[in-house]
Design an enzyme around this catalytic site. Structure first.
Site, mmCIF file in Angstrom:
data_model
loop_
_atom_site.group_PDB
_atom_site.id
_atom_site.type_symbol
_atom_site.label_atom_id
_atom_site.label_comp_id
_atom_site.label_asym_id
_atom_site.label_seq_id
_atom_site.Cartn_x
_atom_site.Cartn_y
_atom_site.Cartn_z
ATOM 1 N N SER A 1 2.634 7.406 -10.146
ATOM 2 C CA SER A 1 2.038 6.085 -10.366
ATOM 3 C C SER A 1 0.576 6.167 -9.980
ATOM 4 O O SER A 1 0.159 7.087 -9.257
ATOM 5 C CB SER A 1 2.752 5.048 -9.478
ATOM 6 O OG SER A 1 2.003 3.871 -9.341
ATOM 7 N N TYR B 1 5.468 2.633 -0.375
ATOM 8 C CA TYR B 1 5.362 3.047 -1.774
ATOM 9 C C TYR B 1 4.237 4.065 -1.951
ATOM 10 O O TYR B 1 4.418 5.107 -2.600
ATOM 11 C CB TYR B 1 5.118 1.824 -2.657
ATOM 12 C CG TYR B 1 5.222 2.104 -4.134
ATOM 13 C CD1 TYR B 1 6.451 2.450 -4.699
ATOM 14 C CD2 TYR B 1 4.114 2.017 -4.967
ATOM 15 C CE1 TYR B 1 6.557 2.694 -6.061
ATOM 16 C CE2 TYR B 1 4.218 2.262 -6.326
ATOM 17 C CZ TYR B 1 5.446 2.602 -6.866
ATOM 18 O OH TYR B 1 5.546 2.853 -8.213
#
Length: 237
Positions: free
Chosen positions: A138, A151
């Protein structure tokens, strides 16, 4: 090119995972839909039933060492081989470090980082004639924002793991690619941020098509990292 190939997609029951299953199944590959939710995985597998390849669904937790190894073994038992592993399963929790519990931190790291480690470890053992491991990272592996420490830690770690495996597995003819995906119109974002401007996000099918293009490269070439961004999302880069 994909006919007779077996591809295992983790987190394959929704979002980018489901898009990957549909795109690659449409190319004739055998698709194993892996997901924490077996019912949803079976639904996706059934929708792929009209494609040239065969399908199978497995419900399991990628962060569980026993379950991860079993999923790889079941894939090989079912189709006789595994050619591509797509480490797509992911989770997140939006909380400050003060609010973030160890349990939530552990869940995110276990899914997003331990999972790809385990799945790659067990899949590589069966890629004797070469194969391809693709890790869905990501832009969170390149930049940071508040209230997402778990995350970010998991995705930065996944990017490092991916490049390390790229270096380690090349002599065994196994390719490893990290896909840095920008914002997509998937439940992962839309369920948590209902006010997000969807016009700035990309269709997950677009990212799946980019993955397909990477898989179509000649065996003499490997791309260690690729970034796929929505045209209208301007915060990165």
């Amino acid at each position: 090119m994909f006919a007779g190939k077996t591809i295992l997609v983790t987190g394959g029951a929704s979002g980018l995972g489901a898009a990957l299953c549909h795109v690659l199944s449409g190319c004739g590959a055998n698709i194993v839909v892996g997901d924490l939710n077996l019912d949803k995985a079976q639904t996706v597998a059934s929708l792929l039933g009209t494609s040239a390849g065969k399908t199978h669904a497995i419900g399991f937790n990628v962060g569980d060492p026993v379950a991860a190894e079993r999923a790889i073994d079941e894939t090989v038992e079912r189709f006789g081989r595994i050619d591509v592993l797509l480490n797509n399963a992911g989770t997140d929790v939006t909380q400050s470090i003060d609010e973030l519990s160890f349990g939530d931190w552990d869940r995110v790291i276990r899914t997003n980082l331990y999972g790809p480690f385990l799945m790659s470890k067990y899949a590589a053992r069966h890629m004797q004639d070469g194969g391809h491991i693709i890790n869905i990272a990501s832009t969170a592996a390149k930049r940071t924002w508040p209230n997402a420490s778990a995350y970010h830690a998991s995705k930065w770690g996944l990017l490092g793991l991916s490049h390390a495996l790229h270096a380690e597995l090349r002599p065994k003819k196994i390719k490893v690619t990290a896909v840095i995906a920008g914002g997509m119109r998937t439940p992962f974002l839309l369920d948590r941020f209902p006010d997000i401007n969807t016009e700035t996000l990309q269709d997950p099918v677009n990212v799946a098509l980019a993955v397909k293009s990477v898989l179509q490269l000649p065996e003499q070439t490997v791309i260690p990292e690729i970034m796929v961004l929505p045209m209208q999302e301007s915060s990165w880069p």
